[in-house]
Motif scaffolding. Structure first.
Motif, mmCIF file in Angstrom:
data_model
loop_
_atom_site.group_PDB
_atom_site.id
_atom_site.type_symbol
_atom_site.label_atom_id
_atom_site.label_comp_id
_atom_site.label_asym_id
_atom_site.label_seq_id
_atom_site.Cartn_x
_atom_site.Cartn_y
_atom_site.Cartn_z
ATOM 1 N N GLU A 23 0.925 -1.155 0.324
ATOM 2 C CA GLU A 23 -0.522 0.310 -0.054
ATOM 3 C C GLU A 23 0.979 1.357 -0.025
ATOM 4 O OE1 GLU A 23 -3.050 0.606 -0.663
ATOM 5 O OE2 GLU A 23 -3.096 -1.522 -0.475
ATOM 6 N N GLU A 24 2.083 1.283 0.638
ATOM 7 C CA GLU A 24 3.139 2.559 1.113
ATOM 8 C C GLU A 24 3.736 2.607 -0.833
ATOM 9 O OE1 GLU A 24 6.841 3.804 3.353
ATOM 10 O OE2 GLU A 24 5.465 2.380 3.936
ATOM 11 N N ALA A 25 3.791 1.639 -0.855
ATOM 12 C CA ALA A 25 4.562 1.146 -2.529
ATOM 13 C C ALA A 25 3.296 2.105 -3.354
ATOM 14 C CB ALA A 25 4.646 1.029 -3.011
ATOM 15 N N ARG A 26 2.154 1.818 -3.566
ATOM 16 C CA ARG A 26 0.798 2.081 -4.575
ATOM 17 C C ARG A 26 1.451 3.544 -4.047
ATOM 18 N NH1 ARG A 26 -3.151 -2.127 -3.488
ATOM 19 N NH2 ARG A 26 -1.914 -3.920 -4.232
ATOM 20 N N ALA A 27 1.171 4.152 -3.233
ATOM 21 C CA ALA A 27 0.244 5.098 -2.146
ATOM 22 C C ALA A 27 1.731 6.338 -3.168
ATOM 23 C CB ALA A 27 0.414 5.950 -1.045
ATOM 24 N N GLY A 28 3.377 6.119 -3.057
ATOM 25 C CA GLY A 28 3.886 6.482 -3.475
ATOM 26 C C GLY A 28 3.910 6.778 -4.920
ATOM 27 N N ALA A 29 4.003 5.300 -5.436
ATOM 28 C CA ALA A 29 4.405 6.060 -7.231
ATOM 29 C C ALA A 29 2.433 6.641 -7.308
ATOM 30 C CB ALA A 29 3.639 4.401 -7.251
ATOM 31 N N MET A 30 1.450 6.940 -6.393
ATOM 32 C CA MET A 30 0.154 7.738 -7.311
ATOM 33 C C MET A 30 0.473 8.879 -7.380
ATOM 34 S SD MET A 30 -3.293 5.368 -5.784
ATOM 35 C CE MET A 30 -4.224 6.469 -6.951
ATOM 36 N N ALA A 31 1.754 9.489 -5.786
ATOM 37 C CA ALA A 31 2.004 10.309 -5.039
ATOM 38 C C ALA A 31 3.338 11.005 -6.523
ATOM 39 C CB ALA A 31 2.671 10.508 -3.862
ATOM 40 N N LEU A 32 4.115 9.830 -6.732
ATOM 41 C CA LEU A 32 5.220 10.858 -7.618
ATOM 42 C C LEU A 32 4.274 11.055 -9.113
ATOM 43 C CD1 LEU A 32 7.816 7.940 -7.276
ATOM 44 C CD2 LEU A 32 8.044 10.947 -7.144
ATOM 45 N N GLY A 33 3.668 10.291 -9.154
ATOM 46 C CA GLY A 33 2.564 10.594 -11.021
ATOM 47 C C GLY A 33 1.592 12.020 -10.607
ATOM 48 N N ALA A 34 1.121 12.046 -8.984
ATOM 49 C CA ALA A 34 0.101 13.242 -8.879
ATOM 50 C C ALA A 34 1.171 14.470 -9.146
ATOM 51 C CB ALA A 34 -0.580 13.131 -7.866
ATOM 52 N N GLU A 35 2.548 14.278 -8.331
ATOM 53 C CA GLU A 35 3.405 15.477 -8.647
ATOM 54 C C GLU A 35 3.601 15.852 -9.823
ATOM 55 O OE1 GLU A 35 7.768 16.672 -7.165
ATOM 56 O OE2 GLU A 35 6.963 14.629 -6.246
ATOM 57 N N ALA A 36 3.749 14.150 -10.933
ATOM 58 C CA ALA A 36 4.143 15.178 -12.300
ATOM 59 C C ALA A 36 3.031 15.861 -13.141
ATOM 60 C CB ALA A 36 5.078 13.633 -12.843
#
Length: 157
Positions: A23-36
Protein backbone atom coordinates in the motif's frame (compact mmCIF):
# COMPACT_ATOMS: atom_id res chain seq x y z
CA UNK A 1 0.99 -19.52 23.58
CA UNK A 2 1.34 -22.86 21.80
CA UNK A 3 3.34 -23.37 18.60
CA UNK A 4 0.36 -23.16 16.24
CA UNK A 5 -0.93 -19.93 17.76
CA UNK A 6 2.54 -18.40 17.59
CA UNK A 7 2.92 -19.45 13.95
CA UNK A 8 -0.51 -18.01 13.12
CA UNK A 9 0.39 -14.78 14.90
CA UNK A 10 3.70 -14.53 13.01
CA UNK A 11 1.97 -15.27 9.72
CA UNK A 12 -0.67 -12.61 10.35
CA UNK A 13 1.97 -10.06 11.30
CA UNK A 14 4.08 -10.85 8.21
CA UNK A 15 1.04 -10.61 5.97
CA UNK A 16 0.04 -7.32 7.56
CA UNK A 17 3.51 -5.85 7.09
CA UNK A 18 3.69 -7.09 3.51
CA UNK A 19 0.29 -5.56 2.69
CA UNK A 20 1.30 -2.30 4.37
CA UNK A 21 4.48 -2.17 2.27
CA UNK A 22 2.47 -2.74 -0.91
CA UNK A 23 0.00 0.00 0.00
CA UNK A 24 2.86 2.37 0.79
CA UNK A 25 4.48 1.61 -2.57
CA UNK A 26 1.18 2.17 -4.38
CA UNK A 27 0.63 5.45 -2.56
CA UNK A 28 4.19 6.53 -3.36
CA UNK A 29 3.75 5.77 -7.04
CA UNK A 30 0.46 7.64 -7.11
CA UNK A 31 2.07 10.58 -5.32
CA UNK A 32 4.90 10.66 -7.85
CA UNK A 33 2.40 10.58 -10.70
CA UNK A 34 0.31 13.31 -9.08
CA UNK A 35 3.39 15.44 -8.52
CA UNK A 36 4.40 15.04 -12.16
CA UNK A 37 0.90 16.00 -13.32
CA UNK A 38 0.85 18.98 -10.96
CA UNK A 39 4.20 20.19 -12.20
CA UNK A 40 3.14 19.73 -15.80
CA UNK A 41 -0.11 21.56 -15.13
CA UNK A 42 1.72 24.40 -13.41
CA UNK A 43 4.12 24.78 -16.29
CA UNK A 44 1.29 24.55 -18.83
CA UNK A 45 -0.72 27.27 -17.12
CA UNK A 46 2.36 29.41 -16.73
CA UNK A 47 3.22 28.88 -20.37
CA UNK A 48 -0.30 29.72 -21.57
CA UNK A 49 -0.26 33.11 -19.81
CA UNK A 50 3.09 34.07 -21.27
CA UNK A 51 3.75 34.50 -24.95
CA UNK A 52 6.68 33.90 -27.24
CA UNK A 53 9.57 31.52 -27.00
CA UNK A 54 9.45 31.36 -23.22
CA UNK A 55 6.05 29.64 -23.36
CA UNK A 56 7.33 27.01 -25.77
CA UNK A 57 10.39 26.45 -23.59
CA UNK A 58 8.25 26.12 -20.46
CA UNK A 59 5.97 23.61 -22.16
CA UNK A 60 8.96 21.57 -23.23
CA UNK A 61 10.43 21.70 -19.73
CA UNK A 62 7.07 20.72 -18.18
CA UNK A 63 6.77 17.77 -20.52
CA UNK A 64 10.32 16.70 -19.69
CA UNK A 65 9.69 16.94 -15.94
CA UNK A 66 6.40 15.08 -16.21
CA UNK A 67 7.99 12.35 -18.30
CA UNK A 68 10.87 12.12 -15.82
CA UNK A 69 8.36 11.74 -12.99
CA UNK A 70 6.47 9.10 -14.92
CA UNK A 71 9.69 7.19 -15.64
CA UNK A 72 10.68 7.49 -11.98
CA UNK A 73 7.35 6.08 -10.81
CA UNK A 74 7.51 3.30 -13.37
CA UNK A 75 11.08 2.50 -12.36
CA UNK A 76 10.13 2.49 -8.68
CA UNK A 77 7.31 0.03 -9.33
CA UNK A 78 9.60 -2.19 -11.38
CA UNK A 79 12.27 -2.13 -8.68
CA UNK A 80 9.72 -2.92 -5.99
CA UNK A 81 8.41 -5.75 -8.17
CA UNK A 82 11.91 -7.23 -8.43
CA UNK A 83 12.44 -6.85 -4.68
CA UNK A 84 9.19 -8.65 -3.91
CA UNK A 85 9.93 -11.37 -6.50
CA UNK A 86 13.44 -11.85 -5.10
CA UNK A 87 12.03 -12.30 -1.60
CA UNK A 88 9.12 -14.54 -2.57
CA UNK A 89 11.20 -17.67 -1.93
CA UNK A 90 12.16 -16.49 1.53
CA UNK A 91 8.56 -15.57 2.29
CA UNK A 92 7.49 -19.01 1.12
CA UNK A 93 10.08 -20.73 3.33
CA UNK A 94 9.20 -18.68 6.41
CA UNK A 95 5.45 -18.35 6.05
CA UNK A 96 4.30 -21.04 3.66
CA UNK A 97 3.52 -21.55 -0.01
CA UNK A 98 0.33 -19.47 0.11
CA UNK A 99 2.23 -16.32 1.13
CA UNK A 100 4.96 -17.00 -1.39
CA UNK A 101 2.23 -17.10 -4.03
CA UNK A 102 0.82 -13.82 -2.67
CA UNK A 103 4.26 -12.26 -3.03
CA UNK A 104 4.64 -13.53 -6.60
CA UNK A 105 1.19 -12.27 -7.53
CA UNK A 106 1.93 -8.88 -5.98
CA UNK A 107 5.24 -8.76 -7.84
CA UNK A 108 3.51 -9.53 -11.12
CA UNK A 109 0.84 -6.85 -10.51
CA UNK A 110 3.49 -4.28 -9.65
CA UNK A 111 5.40 -5.17 -12.82
CA UNK A 112 2.22 -4.87 -14.94
CA UNK A 113 1.35 -1.54 -13.33
CA UNK A 114 4.85 -0.22 -14.03
CA UNK A 115 4.63 -1.31 -17.66
CA UNK A 116 1.16 0.19 -18.06
CA UNK A 117 2.39 3.47 -16.57
CA UNK A 118 5.36 3.45 -18.90
CA UNK A 119 3.18 2.86 -21.97
CA UNK A 120 0.61 5.58 -21.27
CA UNK A 121 1.04 9.16 -22.37
CA UNK A 122 0.75 12.04 -19.94
CA UNK A 123 -2.61 12.97 -21.46
CA UNK A 124 -3.91 9.43 -20.93
CA UNK A 125 -2.70 9.51 -17.32
CA UNK A 126 -4.44 12.84 -16.80
CA UNK A 127 -7.66 11.43 -18.23
CA UNK A 128 -7.34 8.36 -16.00
CA UNK A 129 -6.79 10.58 -12.96
CA UNK A 130 -9.86 12.71 -13.77
CA UNK A 131 -11.96 9.57 -14.23
CA UNK A 132 -10.69 8.15 -10.92
CA UNK A 133 -11.59 11.37 -9.10
CA UNK A 134 -15.07 11.33 -10.65
CA UNK A 135 -15.63 7.71 -9.58
CA UNK A 136 -14.02 7.90 -6.12
CA UNK A 137 -13.75 11.47 -4.85
CA UNK A 138 -13.30 10.39 -1.22
CA UNK A 139 -10.36 8.15 -2.04
CA UNK A 140 -8.86 10.88 -4.22
CA UNK A 141 -9.06 13.37 -1.36
CA UNK A 142 -7.44 10.85 0.99
CA UNK A 143 -4.61 10.21 -1.47
CA UNK A 144 -4.11 13.94 -1.99
CA UNK A 145 -3.98 14.48 1.78
CA UNK A 146 -1.45 11.67 2.20
CA UNK A 147 0.66 13.00 -0.67
CA UNK A 148 0.54 16.49 0.83
CA UNK A 149 1.60 15.14 4.18
CA UNK A 150 4.52 13.24 2.62
CA UNK A 151 5.63 16.25 0.60
CA UNK A 152 5.42 18.49 3.67
CA UNK A 153 7.57 16.01 5.58
CA UNK A 154 10.10 15.90 2.74
CA UNK A 155 10.39 19.68 2.42
CA UNK A 156 10.48 20.26 6.17
CA UNK A 157 13.83 18.49 6.34
Amino acid sequence: MNGTALETSNTAEAKSRFNAALEEARAGAMALGAEARERASAYRSQASTTGGDWAAEAKTKAAELANDGKKGASGALTSLSRLVADNAGTIEQNLGAKYGDYARTASQKLQETGQALDQKSLDQLGDDAREFVRKSPGVAIGIAAAAGFLLARLFRR
